[in-house]
Design an enzyme around this catalytic site. Structure first.
Site, PDB file in Angstrom:
ATOM      1  N   CYS B 162       0.552  -1.498   0.199  1.00 42.80           N
ATOM      2  CA  CYS B 162      -0.135   0.124   0.423  1.00 42.80           C
ATOM      3  C   CYS B 162       1.294   1.342  -0.045  1.00 42.80           C
ATOM      4  CB  CYS B 162      -0.422  -0.431   1.307  1.00 42.80           C
ATOM      5  SG  CYS B 162      -2.316  -1.627   1.153  1.00 42.80           S
ATOM      6  N   HIS B 302      -2.164   8.147   5.994  1.00 46.60           N
ATOM      7  CA  HIS B 302      -2.393   6.777   5.178  1.00 46.60           C
ATOM      8  C   HIS B 302      -3.615   6.520   5.957  1.00 46.60           C
ATOM      9  CE1 HIS B 302      -1.478   2.886   3.410  1.00 46.60           C
ATOM     10  NE2 HIS B 302      -1.876   2.111   4.454  1.00 46.60           N
ATOM     11  N   GLU B 313      -0.875   5.305  13.443  1.00 46.32           N
ATOM     12  CA  GLU B 313      -0.240   6.249  12.873  1.00 46.32           C
ATOM     13  C   GLU B 313      -0.280   8.057  14.424  1.00 46.32           C
ATOM     14  OE1 GLU B 313      -1.732   6.894   9.468  1.00 46.32           O
ATOM     15  OE2 GLU B 313      -0.534   8.178   8.476  1.00 46.32           O
ATOM     16  N   LYS B 332      -9.173   7.607   2.822  1.00 43.92           N
ATOM     17  CA  LYS B 332      -9.541   6.829   2.353  1.00 43.92           C
ATOM     18  C   LYS B 332     -11.444   6.288   3.232  1.00 43.92           C
ATOM     19  CE  LYS B 332      -5.137   4.670   2.180  1.00 43.92           C
ATOM     20  NZ  LYS B 332      -4.323   5.510   2.630  1.00 43.92           N
ATOM     21  N   HIS B 337     -10.175   2.692   0.060  1.00 41.58           N
ATOM     22  CA  HIS B 337      -8.439   1.829   0.326  1.00 41.58           C
ATOM     23  C   HIS B 337      -8.093   1.569  -0.806  1.00 41.58           C
ATOM     24  CE1 HIS B 337      -4.028   1.135   0.921  1.00 41.58           C
ATOM     25  NE2 HIS B 337      -4.635   0.515   1.966  1.00 41.58           N
ATOM     26  N   PHE B 396       1.933  -3.403   3.699  1.00 39.73           N
ATOM     27  CA  PHE B 396       2.059  -4.873   3.940  1.00 39.73           C
ATOM     28  C   PHE B 396       3.559  -4.982   4.386  1.00 39.73           C
ATOM     29  CE2 PHE B 396      -2.576  -7.595   3.529  1.00 39.73           C
ATOM     30  CZ  PHE B 396      -2.602  -6.524   4.459  1.00 39.73           C
TER      31      PHE B 396
END
Lengths: 88, 408
Positions: B162, B302, B313, B332, B337, B396
């Site tokens: 991502c 993010h 975060e 998002k 996403h 990831f």
């Protein structure tokens, strides 16, 4: 049964997006911009639809010739199939 | 601007808010979630997603490319064409070997693999398209865009899950700095909105389960967040050295001033609880730009809407900025996403935020999780004076990429 030419024309429009006005009996696959990958894809779609495909080395084949070839090949395949069943 | 900043001269966006930069910006700023029940996912435990509305590939790209290339490449190609047009560049005239293409993707050819697996399961090997590989390989997005735009310089695909889109911008920036190209088309794309994508993320426990209300499912930083919403899209920017952009009279929309990358070195899917990897990426981006945290006036987070990721975060940002955290947003909430596209889509939105001095709201944020000490913009866009902004992307594998932009 729907003529092979008409089925082929529909595949060219629906699967490959060839504009209908370009699909004419005297148009060649080369003129329709079928490069090596497109011909591979076409071969797969034809096998899926008719059980047979076109000869790989004939890029200059017209749509009319292709339809004629496929009609004959489908007939031959069906005859072979009938023969095999009768032998069994 | 410093001597190392790269000019952003073109933007392209294809998102669930629309096909186009203005459509995407307007949709994101509207502050509503765009997820809905998705026919493609019928029968699955999570049967909703976000998708690009009215994406008519045949109309946008011509009939030939609709069957030759997978949807993730189609989305990127449309965004790349937009970005190049926005930069007032003409691929017929540019010095092709000096134009690089760097595109990020995480999942790649989901549509194509789905078709192939179906035929295989039915025992019809000969029904598998011979184009399965050219359509689905991750590298083909950059390859096809290079063919489409006649860009023959360095041509790369980045894959950091991502963070892929943000990594692509960083690598493109490096190619410009090293002199390997004069123009870089950089961005990200993805379309994992396929049954296998939804099922796999569901099994990981990563997706929101809010089946009764998909539009409210993606809710970054909200106390009731329960996972992300699968989406698709593409974002592309054109980067140039400022002197190159000025020499051709290009409009400079912003500057990519810093790029920082790091790895958590911790876990396949979970971020490090102390946020150390993410923080080091932010610090590296700022150090690269020669900037301090005080020069960060906005953070495009993010913020995927997962309970753990958002908390880590937010805590990281709170630690970094102290009590004076700049306005934070996560797009998002609106568009879900977009995986490999996210870092690039959000980078483009960050450039727009700086250009317009406006921070888009985080859709569906009704009540900030009280444990999060950050200032998240909600409900409506917030006018805000800013010269520097961060765009965070975490993938990831613990792969982190952070971009720091300056206003033009």
């Amino acid at each position: 049964m729907e003529p092979v030419y008409d089925v082929m024309a529909r595949l060219l429009t629906e699967h490959f997006g060839v504009p209908e006005d370009q699909i004419r009996p005297d148009a060649t696959f080369e003129a329709l911009e079928f490069d090596s990958l497109a011909r591979l894809e076409l071969g797969m779609v034809l096998v899926d639809t008719f059980g047979v495909s076109l000869p790989e080395d004939r890029v200059d084949m017209t749509l009319a010739e292709a339809a004629e070839y496929l009609t004959a090949a489908v007939g031959a395949a069906e005859a072979a199939d009938r023969l095999q069943k009768s032998v069994r | 601007m410093t001597a190392r900043d790269m000019a952003v001269t073109g933007l392209g966006l294809v998102t669930p808010a629309g096909v186009g930069v203005e459509e995407s910006w307007t949709g994101i700023c509207a502050g509503s979630g765009l997820a809905a029940r998705d026919e493609v996912l019928t029968g699955l435990p999570v049967d909703f997603s976000c998708w690009v509305p009215d994406f008519d590939a045949a109309a946008l790209l011509g009939p030939r490319l609709t069957w030759r290339i997978d949807r993730f490449t189609q989305l990127a190609m449309v965004a790349a064409r937009q970005a190049v047009a926005d930069a007032a560049l003409d691929p017929e005239e540019w010095d092709a070997p000096r134009v690089a293409v760097v595109l990020g993707v995480a999942a790649a050819g989901g549509d194509t693999w789905t078709d192939a697996y179906r035929h295989l399961a039915e025992g019809r090997v000969n029904a598998i398209s011979p184009l399965t590989l050219p359509r689905s390989l991750p590298n083909m997005v950059a390859g096809e865009v290079s063919m489409d735009l006649r860009a023959t310089g360095p041509c790369l695909t980045t894959s950091t899950a991502c963070a892929s889109g943000a990594t692509a911008l960083g690598i493109a920036r490096d190619l410009l700095r090293s002199g390997s190209c004069d123009i870089a088309i950089a961005g990200g794309t993805d379309c994992a909105r396929v049954p296998m994508g939804s099922a796999a993320f569901y099994r990981l426990g990563a997706l929101s389960q809010r089946r009764d209300d998909p539009a409210a499912a993606s809710r970054p930083f909200d106390v009731d967040r329960d996972g992300f919403v699968l989406s698709e899209g593409a974002g592309v920017v054109v980067l140039e050295r400022p002197e190159h952009a000025r020499a051709r009279g290009a409009r400079i929309r912003g500057y990519l001033a810093g790029y920082g990358a790091s790895a958590d070195g911790y876990h396949a899917t979970s971020p490090r609880p102390d946020g150390d990897g993410a923080r080091r990426a932010v610090e590296a981006a700022l150090a690269d730009a020669g900037s301090e945290p005080a020069e960060v006036h906005h953070v495009n987070a993010h913020g995927t809407s997962t309970p753990q990721g958002d908390r880590i975060e937010a805590n990281m940002l709170g630690t970094l900025f102290g009590s004076g955290t700049p306005p934070v947003t996560s797009v998002k909430g609106a568009i879900g996403h977009t995986l490999g596209a996210a870092g690039a889509v959000e980078a483009a939105v960050t450039v727009l935020s700086l250009e317009r001095q406006l921070v888009p709201p985080t859709a569906n944020l009704n009540q900030l999780d009280e444990g999060l000490a950050i200032d998240v913009v909600t409900k409506a866009p917030r006018a805000h004076r800013m010269t520097g902004a961060l765009s965070n992307a975490f993938g990831f594998g613990g792969q982190n990429a952070v971009l720091f932009f300056r206003a033009a």
